[in-house]
Write an enzyme that holds these catalytic residues in place. Structure first.
Site, PDB file in Angstrom:
ATOM      1  N   GLU A 122      -3.743   4.672   3.166  1.00 43.44           N
ATOM      2  CA  GLU A 122      -2.929   3.748   2.378  1.00 43.44           C
ATOM      3  C   GLU A 122      -3.683   3.326   1.137  1.00 43.44           C
ATOM      4  O   GLU A 122      -4.847   2.975   1.206  1.00 43.44           O
ATOM      5  CB  GLU A 122      -2.624   2.495   3.207  1.00 43.44           C
ATOM      6  N   THR A 167       0.848  -1.192   0.000  1.00 40.53           N
ATOM      7  CA  THR A 167       0.000   0.000   0.000  1.00 40.53           C
ATOM      8  C   THR A 167       0.879   1.236   0.000  1.00 40.53           C
ATOM      9  O   THR A 167       1.792   1.354   0.812  1.00 40.53           O
ATOM     10  CB  THR A 167      -0.902   0.046   1.253  1.00 40.53           C
ATOM     11  N   ASN A 169       1.597   4.661   1.112  1.00 42.09           N
ATOM     12  CA  ASN A 169       1.122   5.472   2.237  1.00 42.09           C
ATOM     13  C   ASN A 169       1.246   6.956   1.907  1.00 42.09           C
ATOM     14  O   ASN A 169       2.290   7.390   1.418  1.00 42.09           O
ATOM     15  CB  ASN A 169       1.961   5.185   3.489  1.00 42.09           C
TER      16      ASN A 169
HETATM   17  P1  ADP Z   1       5.101   0.794   3.509  1.00 42.07           P
HETATM   18  O1  ADP Z   1       4.696   0.394   4.880  1.00 42.07           O
HETATM   19  O2  ADP Z   1       6.427   1.464   3.487  1.00 42.07           O
HETATM   20  O3  ADP Z   1       4.019   1.568   2.832  1.00 42.07           O
HETATM   21  P2  ADP Z   1       4.363  -1.471   1.860  1.00 42.07           P
HETATM   22  O4  ADP Z   1       4.781  -2.879   2.113  1.00 42.07           O
HETATM   23  O5  ADP Z   1       2.937  -1.103   2.100  1.00 42.07           O
HETATM   24  O6  ADP Z   1       5.338  -0.556   2.682  1.00 42.07           O
HETATM   25  O7  ADP Z   1       4.777  -1.171   0.373  1.00 42.07           O
HETATM   26  C1  ADP Z   1       4.398   0.045  -0.187  1.00 42.07           C
HETATM   27  C2  ADP Z   1       5.182   0.441  -1.421  1.00 42.07           C
HETATM   28  O8  ADP Z   1       5.118  -0.579  -2.429  1.00 42.07           O
HETATM   29  C3  ADP Z   1       4.569   1.660  -2.055  1.00 42.07           C
HETATM   30  O9  ADP Z   1       5.055   2.864  -1.462  1.00 42.07           O
HETATM   31  C4  ADP Z   1       4.999   1.525  -3.503  1.00 42.07           C
HETATM   32  O10 ADP Z   1       6.249   2.151  -3.686  1.00 42.07           O
HETATM   33  C5  ADP Z   1       5.155   0.014  -3.702  1.00 42.07           C
HETATM   34  N1  ADP Z   1       4.084  -0.620  -4.488  1.00 42.07           N
HETATM   35  C6  ADP Z   1       4.311  -1.593  -5.429  1.00 42.07           C
HETATM   36  N2  ADP Z   1       3.169  -2.011  -5.995  1.00 42.07           N
HETATM   37  C7  ADP Z   1       2.158  -1.288  -5.412  1.00 42.07           C
HETATM   38  C8  ADP Z   1       0.734  -1.263  -5.595  1.00 42.07           C
HETATM   39  N3  ADP Z   1       0.123  -2.061  -6.478  1.00 42.07           N
HETATM   40  N4  ADP Z   1       0.008  -0.403  -4.836  1.00 42.07           N
HETATM   41  C9  ADP Z   1       0.618   0.399  -3.930  1.00 42.07           C
HETATM   42  N5  ADP Z   1       1.955   0.423  -3.715  1.00 42.07           N
HETATM   43  C10 ADP Z   1       2.747  -0.410  -4.453  1.00 42.07           C
HETATM   44 MG    MG Z   2       2.005   0.736   2.915  1.00 39.86          MG
END
Ligand code: ADP
Ligand code: MG
Length: 189
Positions: free
Chosen positions: A124, A42, A44
Protein backbone atom coordinates in the site's frame (compact mmCIF):
# COMPACT_ATOMS: atom_id res chain seq x y z
CA UNK A 1 12.42 14.44 16.29
CA UNK A 2 13.21 11.60 18.67
CA UNK A 3 13.73 8.16 17.14
CA UNK A 4 11.35 5.36 17.99
CA UNK A 5 12.66 2.12 19.45
CA UNK A 6 11.82 0.27 16.23
CA UNK A 7 13.43 2.82 13.91
CA UNK A 8 16.23 1.49 11.79
CA UNK A 9 19.07 3.97 11.20
CA UNK A 10 18.64 5.28 7.65
CA UNK A 11 21.97 5.34 5.73
CA UNK A 12 23.07 8.58 4.04
CA UNK A 13 22.45 7.02 0.63
CA UNK A 14 20.35 4.04 -0.53
CA UNK A 15 22.15 0.81 0.32
CA UNK A 16 21.55 -2.76 -0.94
CA UNK A 17 19.03 -4.07 -1.84
CA UNK A 18 17.91 -0.48 -2.56
CA UNK A 19 17.17 1.18 -4.89
CA UNK A 20 14.45 -1.16 -6.16
CA UNK A 21 12.20 0.01 -8.95
CA UNK A 22 8.89 -1.31 -10.28
CA UNK A 23 7.05 -1.09 -13.58
CA UNK A 24 3.55 0.37 -13.70
CA UNK A 25 1.22 -1.52 -11.31
CA UNK A 26 -2.57 -1.42 -11.18
CA UNK A 27 -4.22 0.48 -8.34
CA UNK A 28 -6.89 -1.83 -6.96
CA UNK A 29 -9.37 -1.41 -4.14
CA UNK A 30 -8.85 -2.83 -0.68
CA UNK A 31 -11.19 -2.56 2.28
CA UNK A 32 -11.41 1.23 2.09
CA UNK A 33 -10.23 1.64 5.66
CA UNK A 34 -7.24 3.86 5.01
CA UNK A 35 -9.19 7.01 4.27
CA UNK A 36 -12.38 6.15 6.11
CA UNK A 37 -10.89 5.18 9.46
CA UNK A 38 -7.37 6.52 9.50
CA UNK A 39 -7.64 9.60 7.29
CA UNK A 40 -4.63 8.23 5.41
CA UNK A 41 -5.60 6.77 2.03
CA UNK A 42 -3.26 4.16 0.56
CA UNK A 43 -3.20 3.11 -3.08
CA UNK A 44 -3.16 -0.70 -2.99
CA UNK A 45 -1.20 -2.60 -5.62
CA UNK A 46 -1.41 -6.39 -6.11
CA UNK A 47 1.69 -8.05 -4.64
CA UNK A 48 1.75 -10.45 -7.63
CA UNK A 49 2.69 -7.47 -9.81
CA UNK A 50 5.82 -6.85 -7.74
CA UNK A 51 9.22 -8.50 -8.19
CA UNK A 52 10.48 -11.43 -6.13
CA UNK A 53 12.95 -9.11 -4.45
CA UNK A 54 10.24 -6.74 -3.32
CA UNK A 55 8.10 -9.66 -2.19
CA UNK A 56 11.09 -10.97 -0.26
CA UNK A 57 11.50 -7.76 1.76
CA UNK A 58 10.72 -8.02 5.41
CA UNK A 59 7.27 -6.75 6.30
CA UNK A 60 7.45 -3.14 7.23
CA UNK A 61 7.39 0.47 6.13
CA UNK A 62 9.57 1.77 3.28
CA UNK A 63 9.95 5.03 1.35
CA UNK A 64 10.73 6.21 -2.13
CA UNK A 65 9.18 8.09 -5.03
CA UNK A 66 6.08 7.28 -7.06
CA UNK A 67 4.55 8.35 -10.33
CA UNK A 68 0.94 7.81 -11.34
CA UNK A 69 -0.59 7.63 -14.79
CA UNK A 70 -4.18 7.37 -15.96
CA UNK A 71 -5.42 4.34 -17.91
CA UNK A 72 -7.62 4.72 -20.96
CA UNK A 73 -10.70 2.83 -19.76
CA UNK A 74 -14.39 3.56 -19.24
CA UNK A 75 -15.36 4.18 -15.58
CA UNK A 76 -16.65 1.07 -13.88
CA UNK A 77 -18.24 0.25 -10.53
CA UNK A 78 -16.90 -2.78 -8.69
CA UNK A 79 -17.87 -4.40 -5.37
CA UNK A 80 -15.46 -4.84 -2.51
CA UNK A 81 -15.39 -8.17 -0.66
CA UNK A 82 -17.53 -6.57 2.04
CA UNK A 83 -20.19 -5.61 -0.51
CA UNK A 84 -19.55 -1.85 -0.64
CA UNK A 85 -19.13 -0.38 -4.10
CA UNK A 86 -16.19 1.47 -5.55
CA UNK A 87 -16.19 3.57 -8.65
CA UNK A 88 -13.05 2.95 -10.67
CA UNK A 89 -12.37 6.13 -12.63
CA UNK A 90 -9.01 4.92 -14.00
CA UNK A 91 -7.41 8.22 -13.08
CA UNK A 92 -9.41 10.41 -15.46
CA UNK A 93 -9.48 13.27 -12.92
CA UNK A 94 -5.73 13.33 -12.33
CA UNK A 95 -4.58 16.85 -13.05
CA UNK A 96 -1.20 17.88 -14.35
CA UNK A 97 -1.78 21.45 -13.04
CA UNK A 98 -2.38 20.09 -9.54
CA UNK A 99 0.91 18.18 -9.74
CA UNK A 100 -0.85 14.80 -9.58
CA UNK A 101 1.34 13.43 -12.38
CA UNK A 102 4.63 14.60 -10.88
CA UNK A 103 7.18 12.29 -9.30
CA UNK A 104 6.00 12.37 -5.69
CA UNK A 105 7.32 11.12 -2.34
CA UNK A 106 5.77 7.89 -1.13
CA UNK A 107 5.63 5.96 2.12
CA UNK A 108 4.78 2.37 1.48
CA UNK A 109 3.85 -0.50 3.65
CA UNK A 110 4.43 -4.09 2.72
CA UNK A 111 2.55 -5.92 5.36
CA UNK A 112 -0.28 -7.94 6.74
CA UNK A 113 -1.94 -5.15 8.71
CA UNK A 114 -1.96 -6.99 12.04
CA UNK A 115 -4.05 -4.17 13.53
CA UNK A 116 -6.82 -5.43 11.26
CA UNK A 117 -6.09 -9.14 11.74
CA UNK A 118 -5.41 -9.70 8.06
CA UNK A 119 -3.53 -12.87 7.16
CA UNK A 120 -2.57 -11.96 3.61
CA UNK A 121 0.07 -9.54 2.43
CA UNK A 122 -0.68 -6.18 0.83
CA UNK A 123 1.46 -3.43 -0.66
CA UNK A 124 0.00 0.00 0.00
CA UNK A 125 1.29 3.40 -0.98
CA UNK A 126 0.53 6.63 0.77
CA UNK A 127 1.54 9.26 -1.74
CA UNK A 128 2.52 12.49 -0.02
CA UNK A 129 0.35 14.84 -2.07
CA UNK A 130 -3.18 16.28 -1.93
CA UNK A 131 -5.32 14.78 -4.66
CA UNK A 132 -8.76 16.27 -5.36
CA UNK A 133 -10.18 12.89 -6.42
CA UNK A 134 -9.41 9.25 -5.97
CA UNK A 135 -7.81 7.38 -8.85
CA UNK A 136 -8.80 3.72 -8.61
CA UNK A 137 -7.79 1.85 -11.76
CA UNK A 138 -4.92 4.21 -12.58
CA UNK A 139 -1.39 2.82 -12.50
CA UNK A 140 1.59 3.67 -10.36
CA UNK A 141 5.27 2.92 -10.66
CA UNK A 142 7.59 3.54 -7.77
CA UNK A 143 10.99 2.96 -6.33
CA UNK A 144 11.96 1.84 -2.88
CA UNK A 145 14.99 3.65 -1.51
CA UNK A 146 15.01 2.65 2.12
CA UNK A 147 13.45 1.00 5.09
CA UNK A 148 11.89 2.84 8.03
CA UNK A 149 10.61 0.23 10.48
CA UNK A 150 9.14 -3.24 10.83
CA UNK A 151 5.42 -3.77 10.76
CA UNK A 152 4.13 -3.38 14.30
CA UNK A 153 0.87 -4.29 15.89
CA UNK A 154 -0.97 -1.51 17.63
CA UNK A 155 -3.41 -1.53 20.45
CA UNK A 156 -5.15 1.64 19.29
CA UNK A 157 -5.97 3.32 16.03
CA UNK A 158 -4.55 6.59 17.38
CA UNK A 159 -1.16 4.97 17.99
CA UNK A 160 -1.16 3.60 14.45
CA UNK A 161 -2.02 7.01 12.96
CA UNK A 162 0.62 8.69 15.11
CA UNK A 163 3.29 6.29 13.85
CA UNK A 164 2.30 6.70 10.21
CA UNK A 165 2.65 10.47 10.65
CA UNK A 166 6.17 9.98 12.00
CA UNK A 167 6.94 7.67 9.04
CA UNK A 168 5.83 10.39 6.63
CA UNK A 169 8.02 13.03 8.32
CA UNK A 170 11.01 10.70 8.36
CA UNK A 171 10.56 9.83 4.69
CA UNK A 172 10.21 13.45 3.57
CA UNK A 173 13.32 14.48 5.45
CA UNK A 174 15.46 11.74 3.92
CA UNK A 175 14.02 12.07 0.40
CA UNK A 176 14.94 15.73 0.48
CA UNK A 177 18.66 15.01 0.84
CA UNK A 178 20.84 15.07 -2.31
CA UNK A 179 21.79 11.38 -2.20
CA UNK A 180 18.13 10.33 -2.26
CA UNK A 181 16.67 13.12 -4.41
CA UNK A 182 18.70 11.94 -7.40
CA UNK A 183 16.61 8.75 -7.56
CA UNK A 184 13.57 10.71 -8.66
CA UNK A 185 15.02 10.46 -12.16
CA UNK A 186 14.65 6.66 -12.05
CA UNK A 187 10.94 7.23 -12.65
CA UNK A 188 11.19 9.75 -15.47
CA UNK A 189 9.71 8.29 -18.65
P1 ADP B 1 -8.57 0.99 -0.30
O1 ADP B 1 -8.66 0.06 0.85
O2 ADP B 1 -9.58 0.68 -1.35
O3 ADP B 1 -7.17 1.08 -0.81
P2 ADP B 1 -8.18 3.59 0.91
O4 ADP B 1 -9.06 4.18 1.96
O5 ADP B 1 -6.82 3.14 1.31
O6 ADP B 1 -9.00 2.44 0.24
O7 ADP B 1 -8.10 4.68 -0.23
C1 ADP B 1 -7.25 4.45 -1.30
C2 ADP B 1 -7.54 5.28 -2.53
O8 ADP B 1 -7.55 6.69 -2.22
C3 ADP B 1 -6.45 5.11 -3.55
O9 ADP B 1 -6.67 3.96 -4.37
C4 ADP B 1 -6.53 6.40 -4.33
O10 ADP B 1 -7.44 6.25 -5.40
C5 ADP B 1 -7.09 7.41 -3.33
N1 ADP B 1 -6.10 8.38 -2.81
C6 ADP B 1 -6.38 9.71 -2.62
N2 ADP B 1 -5.32 10.37 -2.13
C7 ADP B 1 -4.31 9.45 -2.00
C8 ADP B 1 -2.95 9.54 -1.56
N3 ADP B 1 -2.42 10.69 -1.14
N4 ADP B 1 -2.21 8.40 -1.56
C9 ADP B 1 -2.74 7.23 -1.96
N5 ADP B 1 -4.02 7.08 -2.40
C10 ADP B 1 -4.82 8.19 -2.43
MG1 MG C 1 -5.59 1.41 0.66
Amino acid sequence: MTGRAADFPIPDKPSAPFPLVTGYCNIVCGFGRGSAELGIPTANVPVQELSKTINGLQLGVYFGFAKIKAVDHEPETVSRNNGTKVKMNYGRFLSRENGDLDILPVVLSVGKNPFYDNDFKTAELYIVHEFDNDFYGAQVKFNILGYIRPELNYTTKEALIQDIKIDIKTALKVLNTENYKVFRSQLAD
